[in-house]
Each structure stands twice: as C-alpha cells, then as structure tokens.
Design an enzyme around this catalytic site. Sequence first.
Site, PDB file in Angstrom:
ATOM      1  N   TYR A 153       0.845  -1.211   0.000  1.00  7.72           N
ATOM      2  CA  TYR A 153       0.000   0.000   0.000  1.00  7.72           C
ATOM      3  C   TYR A 153       0.874   1.252   0.000  1.00  7.72           C
ATOM      4  O   TYR A 153       0.657   2.184  -0.783  1.00  7.72           O
ATOM      5  CB  TYR A 153      -0.903  -0.044   1.237  1.00  7.72           C
ATOM      6  CG  TYR A 153      -1.655   1.227   1.530  1.00  7.72           C
ATOM      7  CD1 TYR A 153      -2.886   1.485   0.932  1.00  7.72           C
ATOM      8  CD2 TYR A 153      -1.153   2.174   2.432  1.00  7.72           C
ATOM      9  CE1 TYR A 153      -3.590   2.658   1.218  1.00  7.72           C
ATOM     10  CE2 TYR A 153      -1.849   3.342   2.724  1.00  7.72           C
ATOM     11  CZ  TYR A 153      -3.064   3.584   2.109  1.00  7.72           C
ATOM     12  OH  TYR A 153      -3.752   4.732   2.395  1.00  7.72           O
TER      13      TYR A 153
HETATM   14  N1  LIG Z   1      -9.408   6.401   6.304  1.00  8.58           N
HETATM   15  C1  LIG Z   1      -8.330   7.166   6.501  1.00  8.58           C
HETATM   16  O1  LIG Z   1      -8.119   7.695   7.605  1.00  8.58           O
HETATM   17  C2  LIG Z   1      -7.339   7.381   5.383  1.00  8.58           C
HETATM   18  C3  LIG Z   1      -6.055   7.835   5.694  1.00  8.58           C
HETATM   19  C4  LIG Z   1      -5.151   8.029   4.657  1.00  8.58           C
HETATM   20  C5  LIG Z   1      -5.522   7.786   3.341  1.00  8.58           C
HETATM   21  N2  LIG Z   1      -6.768   7.330   3.067  1.00  8.58           N
HETATM   22  C6  LIG Z   1      -7.127   7.077   1.668  1.00  8.58           C
HETATM   23  O2  LIG Z   1      -8.415   7.611   1.406  1.00  8.58           O
HETATM   24  C7  LIG Z   1      -9.112   6.787   0.469  1.00  8.58           C
HETATM   25  C8  LIG Z   1     -10.438   6.326   1.060  1.00  8.58           C
HETATM   26  O3  LIG Z   1     -10.181   5.745   2.320  1.00  8.58           O
HETATM   27  P1  LIG Z   1     -11.272   4.923   3.117  1.00  8.58           P
HETATM   28  O4  LIG Z   1     -10.719   4.656   4.471  1.00  8.58           O
HETATM   29  O5  LIG Z   1     -12.605   5.559   2.966  1.00  8.58           O
HETATM   30  O6  LIG Z   1     -11.222   3.565   2.276  1.00  8.58           O
HETATM   31  P2  LIG Z   1     -12.009   2.200   2.526  1.00  8.58           P
HETATM   32  O7  LIG Z   1     -13.005   2.284   3.597  1.00  8.58           O
HETATM   33  O8  LIG Z   1     -10.986   1.144   2.642  1.00  8.58           O
HETATM   34  O9  LIG Z   1     -12.795   2.085   1.184  1.00  8.58           O
HETATM   35  C9  LIG Z   1     -12.149   1.594   0.097  1.00  8.58           C
HETATM   36  C10 LIG Z   1     -12.887   1.980  -1.131  1.00  8.58           C
HETATM   37  O10 LIG Z   1     -12.241   1.344  -2.216  1.00  8.58           O
HETATM   38  C11 LIG Z   1     -13.171   0.572  -2.936  1.00  8.58           C
HETATM   39  N3  LIG Z   1     -12.550  -0.678  -3.378  1.00  8.58           N
HETATM   40  C12 LIG Z   1     -12.000  -1.657  -2.624  1.00  8.58           C
HETATM   41  N4  LIG Z   1     -11.573  -2.671  -3.420  1.00  8.58           N
HETATM   42  C13 LIG Z   1     -11.863  -2.301  -4.696  1.00  8.58           C
HETATM   43  C14 LIG Z   1     -11.693  -2.902  -5.964  1.00  8.58           C
HETATM   44  N5  LIG Z   1     -11.123  -4.112  -6.126  1.00  8.58           N
HETATM   45  N6  LIG Z   1     -12.114  -2.243  -7.055  1.00  8.58           N
HETATM   46  C15 LIG Z   1     -12.703  -1.035  -6.934  1.00  8.58           C
HETATM   47  N7  LIG Z   1     -12.893  -0.405  -5.761  1.00  8.58           N
HETATM   48  C16 LIG Z   1     -12.484  -1.036  -4.663  1.00  8.58           C
HETATM   49  C17 LIG Z   1     -14.321   0.290  -1.985  1.00  8.58           C
HETATM   50  O11 LIG Z   1     -15.505   0.134  -2.753  1.00  8.58           O
HETATM   51  P3  LIG Z   1     -16.761  -0.737  -2.212  1.00  8.58           P
HETATM   52  O12 LIG Z   1     -16.989  -0.309  -0.775  1.00  8.58           O
HETATM   53  O13 LIG Z   1     -17.865  -0.385  -3.120  1.00  8.58           O
HETATM   54  O14 LIG Z   1     -16.371  -2.170  -2.310  1.00  8.58           O
HETATM   55  C18 LIG Z   1     -14.333   1.541  -1.119  1.00  8.58           C
HETATM   56  O15 LIG Z   1     -15.135   2.530  -1.701  1.00  8.58           O
HETATM   57  C19 LIG Z   1      -8.168   5.659   0.126  1.00  8.58           C
HETATM   58  O16 LIG Z   1      -7.446   5.985  -1.036  1.00  8.58           O
HETATM   59  C20 LIG Z   1      -7.235   5.606   1.318  1.00  8.58           C
HETATM   60  O17 LIG Z   1      -5.991   5.052   0.993  1.00  8.58           O
HETATM   61  C21 LIG Z   1      -7.695   7.106   4.059  1.00  8.58           C
END
Ligand SMILES: NC(=O)c1ccc[n+]([C@@H]2O[C@H](COP(=O)([O-])OP(=O)(O)OC[C@H]3O[C@@H](n4cnc5c(N)ncnc54)[C@H](OP(=O)(O)O)[C@@H]3O)[C@@H](O)[C@H]2O)c1
Length: 240
Positions: A153
Amino acid sequence: MNLENRTALVTGGAVRLGRVLAVALARSGVNVAIHYHASAEVAETIAVLTSCGVRAQAFQADLGQPDAPSRLFAEARAAFGAIDILVNSAAIFPAGGWRNTTVDAWDEVFAVDLRAPFFLAQAFAQALDGNRGHIINIADWRAVRPGVGHLAYTYAKAGLVAMTRSLAQALAPNIQVNAIAPGAVLPPPGAPEGYLDTIAQQVPLKRHGAPEDVAEAMLYLLRSDFVSGELLYVTGGQEL
Ligand SMILES: NC(=O)c1ccc[n+]([C@@H]2O[C@H](COP(=O)([O-])OP(=O)(O)OC[C@H]3O[C@@H](n4cnc5c(N)ncnc54)[C@H](OP(=O)(O)O)[C@@H]3O)[C@@H](O)[C@H]2O)c1
C-alpha cells in the site's frame, strides 16, 4: 474552476471517505458519477447526492481488473457527457510487512491503488480533449514517510504521488493534477474503540481529523486555478 454544473467521477464514492467527497461535490453543485465495487450502501448514497439537487448515478467496477478503468470511464461519460473532475479515492489497505507480502497481494494493491488511477486519468485526459479539468488523487502521508507495515500500500501510494507530479506536467496546461495526503480521519473498519484518539497523541495538533477536512482540501484544490502537482497534507502535522 467554478464548480457549479460540472461533473465529477469519484471512485470508491459509495462509502466512507469517498462518500464524504462525493457529498461535498454535490453540495457545491457538481453532478456526481460514483464508482463502487461491492458496497451495499450505493442506493442510499445516490439518494443523499440527488437530494442536493444534482444528478448522481452509480457505476460498478472491480478496479483490480485491467480493463475496468477504461470501461468505467466510458460508462460514466456515456451517461453524463463531459466529465470535468476525476477523484481517485478507491484503494485497498492490506497489512503486510517485508516477510509476508505475497506476489498476489502486491499485484492486487498495485492494480487498485496505482494502475487504476493512472488508466482512469488517461481516459479522462483523452476525453477532455483540451478542455479544462482537475484530477484529485487521494494518497496518504505514509507515501512520503514510509514505515515498516502496509508495504505494498505504502509503495503504491508513493507511486501515486509520483504520478501526480508527473501528470501535472504531462497534462498541463488544461488539466490540474493534485493529491491529498490524509492522516487519521477515519478508523479502518473493525478498528477498536478510541483508535483515532490513540493516534492523535502522536500528532502535533494532538487531535484527529475528519473526512470533512479532506473534502475541504479537495474543494480548495478544485477551486484553485493556479495549484498543480501539489500534495496537500491533511494530517495535523503527523508526517512531520
Ligand atoms: N481512512 C483514513 O483515515 C485514510 C487515511 C489516509 C488515506 N486514506 C485514503 O483515502 C481513500 C479512502 O479511504 P477509506 O478509508 O474511505 O477507504 P475504505 O473504507 O478502505 O474504502 C475503500 C474503497 O475502495 C473501494 N474498493 C476496494 N476494493 C476495490 C476494488 N477491487 N475495485 C474497486 N474499488 C475497490 C471500496 O468500494 P466498495 O466499498 O464499493 O467495495 C471503497 O469505496 C483511500 O485511497 C485511502 O488510501 C484514508
């Protein structure tokens, strides 16, 4: 860019951070095509988006599949006409250190977290055909301060930052390409109670953020006509 009546494609837009970004766009008058993979919450998210008075439609794709980015983009464009904004938010975040990272896990992470954003950007830029547009890549502060966990990642997000800076040059002057590096804004699914509060102790600001902080950063970048190739930290200083 004036956001009113523009159209955005937001990957991973049905849930969690992607959904907050999609809602922030809709509240700013942007029509939103959301991509989802397996979320059950799509219909509810679409209802929230349309209640903002904009058009919204969902498109399913497994972005781990090689042809998915071009197919997804073509479907969204066929439904909405021009797409002015691409937000690459979908990602997977598996654990894995140097011993237990497998080839399959590596390939899956790089496909979803780096390959798909690139080929979506390629399709987006080709379709814009010289018109103005914005790409926002959701990265992570770990990309620039790599640690010893979540290796595939971290490396894929580092590639996403490199891609942002490269495409900001390649797609100029019509397309601005920026990235956001969120810190602790949403606990991972299944995280224990108090997860973000624990992390907040390592953050200079001694508090954690919220998805809305990331949405504000996105709106700033989209409204700017003079920022490109930037990585905007929304971390409370955690990367320092
Ligand atoms: N959460 C944080 O605090 C944080 C911190 C730093 C960076 N980020 C970044 O912010 C972004 C969103 O984070 P998040 O925590 O909301 O992510 P998350 O809850 O892990 O959600 C992941 C998203 O990616 C989609 N996904 C997973 N596998 C997939 C696949 N094979 N094909 C297409 N889509 C896929 C999921 O879609 P479905 O649900 O429809 O399956 C979901 O919408 C990411 O890029 C993450 O790296 C988040």
